[in-house]
Design a protein around this motif. Structure first.
Motif, mmCIF file in Angstrom:
data_model
loop_
_atom_site.group_PDB
_atom_site.id
_atom_site.type_symbol
_atom_site.label_atom_id
_atom_site.label_comp_id
_atom_site.label_asym_id
_atom_site.label_seq_id
_atom_site.Cartn_x
_atom_site.Cartn_y
_atom_site.Cartn_z
ATOM 1 N N LEU B 27 0.829 -1.210 0.000
ATOM 2 C CA LEU B 27 0.000 0.000 0.000
ATOM 3 C C LEU B 27 0.861 1.256 0.000
ATOM 4 N N SER B 28 2.046 1.152 0.593
ATOM 5 C CA SER B 28 2.996 2.262 0.522
ATOM 6 C C SER B 28 4.377 1.695 0.788
ATOM 7 N N ASN B 29 5.382 2.385 0.263
ATOM 8 C CA ASN B 29 6.766 1.903 0.431
ATOM 9 C C ASN B 29 7.677 3.125 0.366
ATOM 10 N N ILE B 30 7.879 3.752 1.526
ATOM 11 C CA ILE B 30 8.612 5.021 1.581
ATOM 12 C C ILE B 30 10.076 4.744 1.943
ATOM 13 N N VAL B 31 10.978 5.228 1.112
ATOM 14 C CA VAL B 31 12.406 5.073 1.405
ATOM 15 C C VAL B 31 13.050 6.450 1.364
ATOM 16 N N PHE B 32 13.627 6.862 2.486
ATOM 17 C CA PHE B 32 14.384 8.104 2.487
ATOM 18 C C PHE B 32 15.863 7.731 2.513
ATOM 19 N N SER B 33 16.539 7.996 1.388
ATOM 20 C CA SER B 33 17.937 7.575 1.284
ATOM 21 C C SER B 33 18.868 8.635 1.867
ATOM 22 N N GLN B 34 19.906 8.147 2.581
ATOM 23 C CA GLN B 34 20.905 9.071 3.147
ATOM 24 C C GLN B 34 22.138 9.186 2.261
ATOM 25 N N ILE B 35 22.050 8.669 1.034
ATOM 26 C CA ILE B 35 23.242 8.618 0.183
ATOM 27 C C ILE B 35 23.965 9.963 0.123
ATOM 28 N N GLU B 36 23.193 11.041 -0.067
ATOM 29 C CA GLU B 36 23.829 12.368 -0.181
ATOM 30 C C GLU B 36 24.607 12.722 1.073
ATOM 31 N N THR B 37 24.053 12.347 2.232
ATOM 32 C CA THR B 37 24.711 12.650 3.501
ATOM 33 C C THR B 37 26.067 11.961 3.587
ATOM 34 N N HIS B 38 26.135 10.711 3.110
ATOM 35 C CA HIS B 38 27.362 9.925 3.292
ATOM 36 C C HIS B 38 28.349 10.075 2.148
ATOM 37 N N GLN B 39 27.874 10.650 1.030
ATOM 38 C CA GLN B 39 28.708 10.726 -0.167
ATOM 39 C C GLN B 39 30.069 11.361 0.106
ATOM 40 N N LYS B 40 30.070 12.446 0.871
ATOM 41 C CA LYS B 40 31.334 13.161 1.083
ATOM 42 C C LYS B 40 32.323 12.346 1.916
ATOM 43 N N TYR B 41 31.847 11.371 2.662
ATOM 44 C CA TYR B 41 32.752 10.531 3.458
ATOM 45 C C TYR B 41 33.223 9.300 2.681
ATOM 46 N N GLY B 42 32.628 9.061 1.519
ATOM 47 C CA GLY B 42 33.020 7.901 0.716
ATOM 48 C C GLY B 42 32.488 6.591 1.275
ATOM 49 N N GLY B 43 31.519 6.650 2.162
ATOM 50 C CA GLY B 43 30.930 5.430 2.725
ATOM 51 C C GLY B 43 30.013 5.805 3.874
ATOM 52 N N VAL B 44 29.301 4.812 4.405
ATOM 53 C CA VAL B 44 28.332 5.080 5.466
ATOM 54 C C VAL B 44 29.064 5.258 6.805
ATOM 55 N N VAL B 45 28.841 6.392 7.455
ATOM 56 C CA VAL B 45 29.414 6.630 8.781
ATOM 57 C C VAL B 45 28.333 6.302 9.815
ATOM 58 N N PRO B 46 28.561 5.286 10.666
ATOM 59 C CA PRO B 46 27.486 4.810 11.546
ATOM 60 C C PRO B 46 26.831 5.894 12.402
ATOM 61 N N GLU B 47 27.609 6.748 13.061
ATOM 62 C CA GLU B 47 26.995 7.759 13.929
ATOM 63 C C GLU B 47 26.199 8.783 13.111
ATOM 64 N N VAL B 48 26.724 9.142 11.952
ATOM 65 C CA VAL B 48 26.009 10.078 11.069
ATOM 66 C C VAL B 48 24.698 9.436 10.611
#
Lengths: 208, 339
Positions: B27-48
């Motif tokens: 019925l709904s499938n909402i995904v808010f991606s954090q890709i832009e947030t992590h892009q500058k670090y070159g990978g996912v930063v857990p605390e961020v």
């Protein structure tokens, strides 16, 4: 007004249920870790003790920090969930406000330095006037760095021991949450709850 | 009334919420991606990531409800990813879910993120148990036999890097932006896979385990400052070709195990973010056809991290009355064969 307040920001998991500022039930477990598992069972146990349901609450209040990052998120995320489900107001109380409320009656000096545990050498600090006005916004500092802000007109209170600084030890008192939440809610519009981290995440930009 | 489950996913860098019904309606499938947030670090930063999840959790849940045109009082249970994953984020989704379930007095269901991926083909296709499952993502590479909800037999897994990790690290070494997997695939489209001679770790050996760290090292040796765009495209193509070749070899071994122990099994399923890679998909299609198995790959948006798969796992667990207590402790590590 029935309020359920809770605090998972430090070495305790605490819940209090109040009605018109009268405390109906209150429980606090001393735990360093595991707030995410402990919080909801403690809420349910408190509710059970006064024969109430979560859906009977008119408001929720949570400690938004500073403190342990994970602990803060446990509390704030739980509060957000309760806000979504109940459509009732959620009040965010920062640890400094609670500490201030607990010590103000014994303060003789014009300034108060409030210090909160961070589980690191640097602690979280805020300086407030006796009247409650901000003298210095929250910051993170080592005890040696704090010393430069302390003069004869400053009393120091905190929930941690500070080397070479004369300070009084005070815990964040969950019993103060109902009256503080009540004050906030009877005032103006409530802000959305935001965690107070003070310290930025430890992260470095990649070398190119 | 049709059972509707609210699903919540926060285990990596997507804050997601969805409503799925027992009759397989998303019925709904909402995904808010954090890709832009992590892009500058070159990978996912857990605390961020954890902070970003907390910022958006109420937004995605509200949006999932409104887009589904449904009220919380219509929801039968709340399912949330409770591991494995970056624990700071997992906790955010789990706590919000517990609060909602407790307030509404409906069941709370702790979903294993990998089981979410593993059960997705049953949401999108007719896919009865048992089936062979290749789970490939940035954090996981496993071959399993899915026997039932909550019952998985591990045939093999990676001994070092996950496939998605190998893609991301290759991209990083080539200076491609994060997330690198899709970038490598895009570059590979214009490259010649025969140009670079790369090792095929574990190929020809018995068993269903994987290893990608040696391949990554071999890729690094070819990288230099003078590489042309064409060189980079050729290296990406060669790398992707070798990965697909290794996957094929390991999957054929797994198919042997499946046909020996579960001759009635008819389906070979791929799940996880790397299942979005078209080269790997076509390789798996080819070996499935050759082995007379029906190949099932969920649509790409349901392969990458999402909450519809968590809600669906919630439906499956709800049907089996597999509910969890509010004292459930979120788990950073939670292997599928330890459910």
């Amino acid at each position: 007004m029935k309020i359920l307040s809770f605090d998972t920001s430090g070495d305790f998991c605490s819940v209090v249920i109040s009605q018109d500022q009268k405390i109906l039930s209150m429980q606090s477990d001393k735990i360093k870790w595991g707030h995410a598992a402990a919080l909801h069972p403690l809420m349910m146990s408190c509710l059970h003790a006064c024969d109430l349901q979560l859906s009977d609450m008119d408001c929720f209040a949570v400690n938004t920090g500073p403190g342990g990052f994970t602990g803060i998120r446990v509390g704030v995320a739980a509060a957000k969930g309760l806000g979504i489900a109940s459509q009732k107001p959620v009040v965010g109380l920062d640890g400094f406000s609670v500490l201030y409320e607990g010590v103000i009656n014994q303060v003789k000096t014009s300034k108060i330095m409030l210090v909160l545990e961070s589980r690191r050498p640097e602690k979280f600090v805020k300086i407030i006037s006796r009247q409650g006005d901000v003298v210095k916004e929250p910051f993170s500092a080592l005890p040696t760095q704090m010393a430069s802000y302390i003069d004869a007109e400053t009393s120091v209170f905190g929930n941690c021991t500070l080397e070479n600084i004369k300070s009084d030890y005070v815990e964040i008192d969950i019993a103060l949450f109902p009256q503080l939440a009540h004050q906030r809610i009877s005032k103006d519009k409530l802000d959305p709850i935001t965690p107070l981290y003070i310290r930025d995440p430890d992260v470095s930009l990649p070398k190119r | 009334m049709t059972i509707k489950i609210l699903g919540i996913e926060t285990s990596c860098d997507e804050t997601a919420a969805a409503i799925v019904t027992e009759d397989k309606q998303i019925l709904s499938n909402i995904v808010f991606s954090q890709i832009e947030t992590h892009q500058k670090y070159g990978g996912v930063v857990p605390e961020v990531a954890a902070r970003a999840h907390l910022d958006k959790i109420d937004f995605v849940i509200d949006k999932a409800l409104s887009e589904a045109g449904c009220k919380l009082s219509d929801v039968s249970a709340v399912a949330a990813t409770c591991g494995p994953g970056l624990i700071g984020g997992v906790i955010v989704g789990a706590m919000a879910a517990k609060s909602i379930a407790a307030h509404q007095d409906i069941p709370f269901i702790a979903v294993n993120h990998l089981e979410g991926h593993a059960l997705t083909p049953r949401l999108t296709h007719k896919c009865p148990f048992p089936y062979l499952l290749l789970l490939v993502s940035g954090g996981h590479t496993q071959l399993l036999i899915a026997k039932n909800v909550g019952d998985y037999e591990l045939l093999g897994s990676t001994m070092d890097d996950a496939i998605g990790e190998a893609f991301d690290k290759t991209a990083k070494m080539l200076g491609l932006p994060y997330p690198g997997g899709p970038q490598v695939e895009k570059m590979a489209e214009h490259g010649d896979p025969k140009v670079y001679n790369l090792p095929r770790p574990l190929k020809g050996r018995a068993g269903c385990d994987f290893s990608f760290s040696g391949l990554k090292t071999a890729v690094r040796k070819y990288i230099n400052a003078d590489m042309s765009e064409q060189n980079k495209q050729d290296l990406c193509a060669s790398f992707q070709h070798v990965v697909a070749d290794v996957v094929k070899d390991r999957c054929l071994n797994a198919i042997d195990v499946l046909s020996e122990h579960h001759p009635a099994a008819k389906h070979f399923v791929v799940a996880g973010g790397v299942a979005a890679n078209q080269k790997i998909r076509s390789t798996l299609q080819e070996i499935s056809d050759r082995s007379k198995l029906v190949f099932v790959a969920p649509p790409v948006p349901l392969c990458t991290d999402n909450a519809a798969m968590i809600a669906w796992a919630g439906v499956e667990k709800y049907n089996g009355k597999k509910f969890d207590d509010l004292n459930f402790a979120p788990r950073p590590r939670w292997p599928l064969n330890e459910l």
